[in-house]
Design an enzyme around this catalytic site. Structure first.
Site, PDB file in Angstrom:
ATOM      1  CB  ALA A 161      -1.049   0.027   1.401  1.00 55.85           C
ATOM      2  CE1 TYR A 162       5.301   5.173   2.814  1.00 58.05           C
ATOM      3  CE2 TYR A 162       7.297   3.847   2.148  1.00 58.05           C
ATOM      4  CZ  TYR A 162       6.896   4.967   2.339  1.00 58.05           C
ATOM      5  OH  TYR A 162       8.102   5.954   2.708  1.00 58.05           O
ATOM      6  N   GLY A 163       4.012   1.729  -1.067  1.00 59.39           N
ATOM      7  CA  GLY A 163       4.661   1.666  -2.437  1.00 59.39           C
ATOM      8  C   GLY A 163       3.658   2.273  -3.454  1.00 59.39           C
TER       9      GLY A 163
END
Length: 258
Positions: free
Chosen positions: A160-162
């Site tokens: 999700a962060y990437g």
């Protein structure tokens, strides 16, 4: 004279999000030393007030506002506070973002994805839109957004962060192309720097932490002020007026393959 110096941002009004701690606070310290007038914002009211008081005690013109960037009205509130206190705007640093702890791709939830997306690309998008007309009025300006090697290269546990960080890079490239005629520059910084989170990583998993440091050609973790802050200061200053639409790794050489 170094490319970032005590007069490089003299008089410029800059918003820095996520400036209560970590990289954002380090950036704020560098910008303050280089003459910027700052509007600091963070979801952590006490932390951002403490950052304001610290920099004010050194003679910097600083105001702060606590804001939760998940609130769709937060962007207008933050930009409005800068205009109220300083009468204009010259730069925007979109550093803030919230994520859940890393976990395998198949274990991440829609809520995990929504948190990263809402506080990352959506907040960046809304703040850029809110800042845009005032940067035009100022005759131009500079926006510095933040990406991550977790997105540009990929990193296990950070789906999700990437994804959110790569979305920010896409937004930045489009804005740089559209807003170039308005003399507004948009660049992305991808850092590897020591923060509270990195220090926690070093304590809880020293083996993987050491491996990450060993993979950096310069064999150290960056400093939020001297390394990341110096680059951000340069990108906000008139020393970089022909630099836009770029993604710059300030990661000791570890980003060269991305």
């Amino acid at each position: 004279m170094p490319y970032t110096h005590s007069e490089s941002l003299a008089g410029k009004v800059v918003i820095v999000t996520g400036s209560g701690r970590g990289i954002g606070r380090g950036i704020a310290r560098t910008l303050a030393r280089n003459g910027a007038r700052l509007l600091l914002t963070d979801i952590l009211a006490d932390a951002v007030a403490d950052a304001r008081d610290e920099l004010t005690s050194h003679g910097t013109e600083v105001q702060s506002v606590a804001a939760d960037l998940r609130d769709p009205d937060a962007a207008d509130t933050v930009v409005g506070a800068a205009l109220e206190h300083f009468g204009g705007l010259d730069g925007l640093v979109n550093n803030a973002m919230a994520i859940k702890p890393p976990s395998p791709f198949a274990s991440q939830t829609a809520d995990d994805f929504d948190l990263a997306s809402t506080t990352g690309p959506r907040a960046t998008f809304l703040l850029m839109k809110a800042a845009y007309p005032h940067l035009v009025t100022a005759g131009g300006g500079s926006i510095v957004n933040f990406g991550s090697g977790a997105g540009s290269a990929g990193e296990a546990g950070f789906a999700a962060y990437g994804a959110a960080k790569e979305s920010i890079r896409g937004l930045s490239r489009v804005a740089a192309l559209e807003w170039g005629p308005d003399n507004i520059r948009v660049n992305v910084v991808l850092p590897f720097a020591k923060t509270e989170g990195v220090q926690s990583w070093e304590q809880t998993d020293p083996t993987s932490f050491r491996a990450a440091v060993d993979a950096v050609p310069l064999k150290r973790i960056g400093d939020a002020e001297k390394d990341v802050g110096a680059l951000v200061s340069f990108l906000l200053s008139d020393d970089s007026t022909y630099l836009t639409a770029q993604s710059i790794h300030v990661a000791g050489g570890s980003g060269v393959y991305r």
